[in-house]
Structures are given as C-alpha cells and as structure tokens.
Design a protein around this motif. Sequence first.
Motif, PDB file in Angstrom:
ATOM      1  N   UNK A  86      11.306  15.010 -14.246  1.00 19.65           N
ATOM      2  CA  UNK A  86      12.119  15.938 -15.024  1.00 19.65           C
ATOM      3  C   UNK A  86      13.548  15.417 -14.964  1.00 19.65           C
ATOM      4  N   UNK A  87      14.336  15.732 -15.968  1.00 17.67           N
ATOM      5  CA  UNK A  87      15.710  15.212 -16.019  1.00 17.67           C
ATOM      6  C   UNK A  87      16.560  15.687 -14.840  1.00 17.67           C
ATOM      7  N   UNK A  88      16.244  16.834 -14.265  1.00 23.26           N
ATOM      8  CA  UNK A  88      16.996  17.311 -13.107  1.00 23.26           C
ATOM      9  C   UNK A  88      16.923  16.332 -11.934  1.00 23.26           C
ATOM     10  N   UNK A 139      19.388   7.685  -9.944  1.00 31.18           N
ATOM     11  CA  UNK A 139      18.496   7.331  -8.850  1.00 31.18           C
ATOM     12  C   UNK A 139      18.873   7.901  -7.500  1.00 31.18           C
ATOM     13  N   UNK A 140      19.999   8.604  -7.429  1.00 30.71           N
ATOM     14  CA  UNK A 140      20.405   9.199  -6.153  1.00 30.71           C
ATOM     15  C   UNK A 140      19.471  10.347  -5.798  1.00 30.71           C
ATOM     16  N   UNK A 141      19.079  10.399  -4.536  1.00 35.66           N
ATOM     17  CA  UNK A 141      18.185  11.469  -4.079  1.00 35.66           C
ATOM     18  C   UNK A 141      18.979  12.741  -3.809  1.00 35.66           C
ATOM     19  N   UNK A 142      20.147  12.594  -3.188  1.00 37.72           N
ATOM     20  CA  UNK A 142      20.988  13.750  -2.866  1.00 37.72           C
ATOM     21  C   UNK A 142      22.358  13.584  -3.499  1.00 37.72           C
ATOM     22  N   UNK A 143      22.997  14.713  -3.776  1.00 39.02           N
ATOM     23  CA  UNK A 143      24.332  14.734  -4.355  1.00 39.02           C
ATOM     24  C   UNK A 143      25.300  15.401  -3.371  1.00 39.02           C
ATOM     25  N   UNK A 144      26.508  14.943  -3.352  1.00 36.93           N
ATOM     26  CA  UNK A 144      27.535  15.542  -2.495  1.00 36.93           C
ATOM     27  C   UNK A 144      28.383  16.487  -3.321  1.00 36.93           C
ATOM     28  N   UNK A 145      28.071  17.784  -3.215  1.00 34.47           N
ATOM     29  CA  UNK A 145      28.821  18.774  -3.983  1.00 34.47           C
ATOM     30  C   UNK A 145      30.125  19.121  -3.288  1.00 34.47           C
ATOM     31  N   UNK A 146      31.010  19.720  -4.061  1.00 35.47           N
ATOM     32  CA  UNK A 146      32.279  20.207  -3.529  1.00 35.47           C
ATOM     33  C   UNK A 146      32.014  21.143  -2.349  1.00 35.47           C
ATOM     34  N   UNK A 147      32.890  21.089  -1.332  1.00 31.24           N
ATOM     35  CA  UNK A 147      32.652  21.889  -0.125  1.00 31.24           C
ATOM     36  C   UNK A 147      32.672  23.383  -0.403  1.00 31.24           C
ATOM     37  N   UNK A 148      33.230  23.795  -1.553  1.00 29.52           N
ATOM     38  CA  UNK A 148      33.212  25.219  -1.908  1.00 29.52           C
ATOM     39  C   UNK A 148      31.848  25.667  -2.425  1.00 29.52           C
ATOM     40  N   UNK A 149      31.031  24.712  -2.845  1.00 30.31           N
ATOM     41  CA  UNK A 149      29.687  25.041  -3.349  1.00 30.31           C
ATOM     42  C   UNK A 149      28.674  24.059  -2.743  1.00 30.31           C
ATOM     43  N   UNK A 191      24.841  22.917  -4.057  1.00 28.53           N
ATOM     44  CA  UNK A 191      24.607  23.553  -5.363  1.00 28.53           C
ATOM     45  C   UNK A 191      23.691  22.718  -6.259  1.00 28.53           C
ATOM     46  N   UNK A 192      24.016  21.449  -6.441  1.00 27.20           N
ATOM     47  CA  UNK A 192      23.212  20.599  -7.324  1.00 27.20           C
ATOM     48  C   UNK A 192      21.817  20.372  -6.753  1.00 27.20           C
ATOM     49  N   UNK A 193      21.760  20.016  -5.480  1.00 27.62           N
ATOM     50  CA  UNK A 193      20.467  19.723  -4.858  1.00 27.62           C
ATOM     51  C   UNK A 193      19.589  20.960  -4.758  1.00 27.62           C
ATOM     52  N   UNK A 194      20.178  22.104  -4.455  1.00 27.92           N
ATOM     53  CA  UNK A 194      19.378  23.319  -4.309  1.00 27.92           C
ATOM     54  C   UNK A 194      18.692  23.674  -5.627  1.00 27.92           C
ATOM     55  N   UNK A 224      22.668  35.592  -5.695  1.00 24.70           N
ATOM     56  CA  UNK A 224      22.961  35.768  -7.110  1.00 24.70           C
ATOM     57  C   UNK A 224      24.410  35.452  -7.436  1.00 24.70           C
ATOM     58  N   UNK A 225      24.785  35.732  -8.692  1.00 21.99           N
ATOM     59  CA  UNK A 225      26.165  35.560  -9.168  1.00 21.99           C
ATOM     60  C   UNK A 225      26.625  34.114  -9.109  1.00 21.99           C
ATOM     61  N   UNK A 226      25.707  33.193  -9.281  1.00 24.71           N
ATOM     62  CA  UNK A 226      26.035  31.779  -9.314  1.00 24.71           C
ATOM     63  C   UNK A 226      24.901  31.077 -10.043  1.00 24.71           C
ATOM     64  N   UNK A 227      25.235  30.051 -10.824  1.00 23.83           N
ATOM     65  CA  UNK A 227      24.173  29.368 -11.575  1.00 23.83           C
ATOM     66  C   UNK A 227      23.213  28.618 -10.653  1.00 23.83           C
TER      67      UNK A 227
END
Length: 513
Positions: free
Chosen positions: A88-90, A96-106, A109-112, A181-184
């Motif tokens: 899937x595109x997600x 090809x990266x397995x994990x993403x480093x999201x901003x420390x405020x979230x 987020x991307x991996x979850x 909730x309250x977050x994409x």
Amino acid sequence: MRVLMVAAENDRLPNCKVGGVADVIRDIPYALSAQGVVVKVVVPDYGQSHLNRTFVGDIAVPFRQHLETATLWQVEQSDGVTQYVISHSLFSEHQGAIYCNDDHNRPFATDATKFAFFSAAVCEAIEHKMFDDLDVLHLHDWHAACVTVLQTFSPRFVYLKQLKTVYTVHNLALQGIRPFGHDESSLEAWFPTLGYDGQQLCDHHHPHCFNPMRSAICLADKVHVVSPTYSEEVLHSSEPDRGFFGGEGLEHDMQIAKRQGKLVGILNGCEYHENDNAHNITLDQYYNLIDCELLQWMAKQPQLLACHYIAHQRLKNWQCEVSNGPLITSVGRLTDQKALLLRQSYSQGIVLDELALIAANIDARIIILGSGDPHLENLFTQVMSRHENVLYLNGYGQNLGDYLYQLGALFLMPSSFEPCGISQMLAMRAGQPCLVHQVGGLVDTVTHLHNGFAFSGDDLAEQASKLIETFKFALTMYQSNPNQYTQLANNASQARFTWHSSAQEYISQLYEM
C-alpha cells in the motif's frame, strides 16, 4: 500447528531490517518449522526491489472513513515457511524507509498511522482466510499491536476472534503512544466506528492517549519478553536516575500478566555453523575495508563530516603503526540504552575517555561501530579526537560488524538495559569475551569469569565505577594471565543459545495454551 507472525521488520527480505527484531523474524520461523510448525510471516512492503512477488489477493480495508485497497503478495516459500508482504502507498511512500522520525510534538504520528493500517489489513486478510486456516497469531512489538484491538473490539471479525494471540515485546521503551482522538493520527481517526474500552487501551501517564503496547499486553493470550531475567525486570518501575530500566510505565500490566500466567521469558537464539569463523581476515585487510567504507560514507554528504574526517586520519595513522596490544570492540546502535554509562562524567572527561586511557597503557586499540543519537555521535567523535588509540566509525556495514566480532579480544556491551541482546552472542560465537552490565539477556548469556566479564551497581555512579574497574581487570588478565584469558575465550566460543531450544519453548510455553 499453524502460526502467522506479524511484524514490521524481517531480515529474510531485502532492505527490511533496522534492529534486532528483524533477526528474530528471519530465524525463528525456520526453527519452528523444523519442529513441525507451519509458519507464515507477513510484513509491510516498503517498496523493496528484487522481491519475487506472487499475487495472493486484494484486501479491502475500512480505514479513516474510506475503503482502502491493499494487496497481499507471497514472496517466498521454503523449508515449511511462507513469506508475505502487504503493499500500500502508506508503506512505500518514504523511499524504502521502515520508520519515520516525526516532530517531537507528534511522536510516532506517521508510523502509528502506517502500522495501524497494516494491522487492519492483516485482520481483514485473516478473516477472509487469505493465509488459509491458522491456530496462533504471533504479534511483534507495538507495530502489530492494533491487531489485538481490532480482534477484541471490532464486530467485523468472527474467525479472527477464535485465534490464540501471542504478543512479543522486543523493545519496551518504544510504545507507539498516540491520542485517542482529535488528531489525524489517532485511534478514532483510523477506526471511527470502533467501540472500545479505554481503560484497557489508555496510557497510564497520559489517559487521553492510546498505548498500543499496553493494549496488546492486556488483550493477548500470552505476553513474551525475550529473556528470563528481563521478564523479572519488567515487573519493577524504571528508575533512570538510579540507572535501572524496567517496566517503563507498564510494570503494573506486566505484574497482572504474571499473575494470570500470561508472562513468559524466553531467550532469543543465535545461528551456529561449523564454518562460522572460516572467513577470517587480517587486521590490515580489515583496515582496508574500513577505508573503503569511510570513503563511501563521506561521498554521501555534500560536506565532509568531522567524524568521518577524524576517523580517516586515525585509520591512516594506524595503518602506518604496528600495535602489539589487544583490539577492544563495540558494535551497536548509539542510544542511551547502549551508551548511557559510557557518557557519564568521569575525571576530566567521560567514562569512555577513561577506558581509552586504560587501554593505552597496554597499547590496546578501541574500535566502536555504530550510529544513532546525534549527541552521542558527537560525544564519541570528541573522544576519538582526544585519544590516538580510539577509532569511532559513525555508520554501519554488515561486513564491518561481522569481521569486528572475529578480530576483537574484548567486546564492550555495558547496556543500561538489554531485553535480550544479539551482539554479545555474535561476539561469543566468534570467541571474543564480552564485558557486560548484569541486566536482562546479558545476565542469561554472560557468566563472570567463565565466558566473559560482568559488573553491576546500585546507581549510575557505581555502575560507571564498576565498569571501569572490570575493564581494568579484564585487560590485566589478558596481559598477565593469557592462559586463563584464552580459556575464558574458549568458553565463550562454546556457549550455545540456539533457536532450536527457543523454538521448543515457543511451542510449549506460548503456543500450546
């Protein structure tokens, strides 16, 4: 018995490894298959090339108020094990990266979101018998934890609810916590119609947040951690200021699992072959290999990094000078899990400075291979600049690590916590004694003065002091009592922690419920 393993990493496949979980997913299925278990393994398709895909079917997945389509592919079938990926595109949109480093405020987020969708796709595929009939669902780390949530609370799944679930914790420090909730990127955004019991799914410190790892610990039929000693440590609260890392906020849930008879500690294994050390190289050849790797690392950056420049200069000096002392080695991700004690203040620098000074007294050299925390990378680079007998390689190469296990005389692994550890097993397999902190799987594999050296302490200061003291002791033995040291090295090489033994325990303690 038919088992489906669900994970984020799998070193059986190309470019599908970040950490030790990939080694487990690569090896344990075949050890189980050798004992009559039919094993299937599924991971996300991160866009790897060179996969020989055979189409199994499209999967309709309700997710974020849409009906998404994922695709299940079979990519290998051998020795009783079938390997799958889900596309899937997600999964593939991050080059090809397995994990993403999201901003420390979230955080997460991307991996979850990505792994919540992966879990949902796995559930749909199971429900529609795309993996054929199954008996046990074996989930690994927080990335697969949403499977237990959907299995328990979604009325969509009937067949899925009949399966026994095993949940393995490889890294309790990473729990994948997101808002309800309250977050994409939240549980209610992913599954807006799902009714759930927040008391079982919430994070203890942030009750408004969903904790995937805690959810799986609460909902699975069995909870597996990857060494017997670690299964005791996780029952106690972490005290980082004292240098103890245990339940990481989930100790209460682990205690409940223990009382319910759900919690099991089984040591990971290691592969052993007759020719494990048949491809030895000389130290000069290894230095040439480092030279090639360093040049490639340099070329990847538009500007020359200080760590690579200093390492290259140090290497050139070493190639011109003969050292008669032992080689001290360390291989692993640079995180506080691995390096907290090495970065503690000591004398005029940090503990690693003191180890370098002690090593210099007997003309010993230290090679450290690993990357990770930028602060630690900078600290280790500074230590390298201060000590001519230290070479820090800020990166990773499979050959660099493999040969370092074989070339070293003493392997440093003073982890502050270690659920199991594989590096010490690989070093021991090559006949290199290890110096370890007496925690987790290190306790279960290294015995002080039998096949290695071990230390402990009641707080960070004492642990750092004992590390230095034990390091001195080990080098003194190497120099003054070579026969005893050789016997200890032989004992290390003869130690066996086999996947065959682990697989037997998987079957008896996890699968036969």
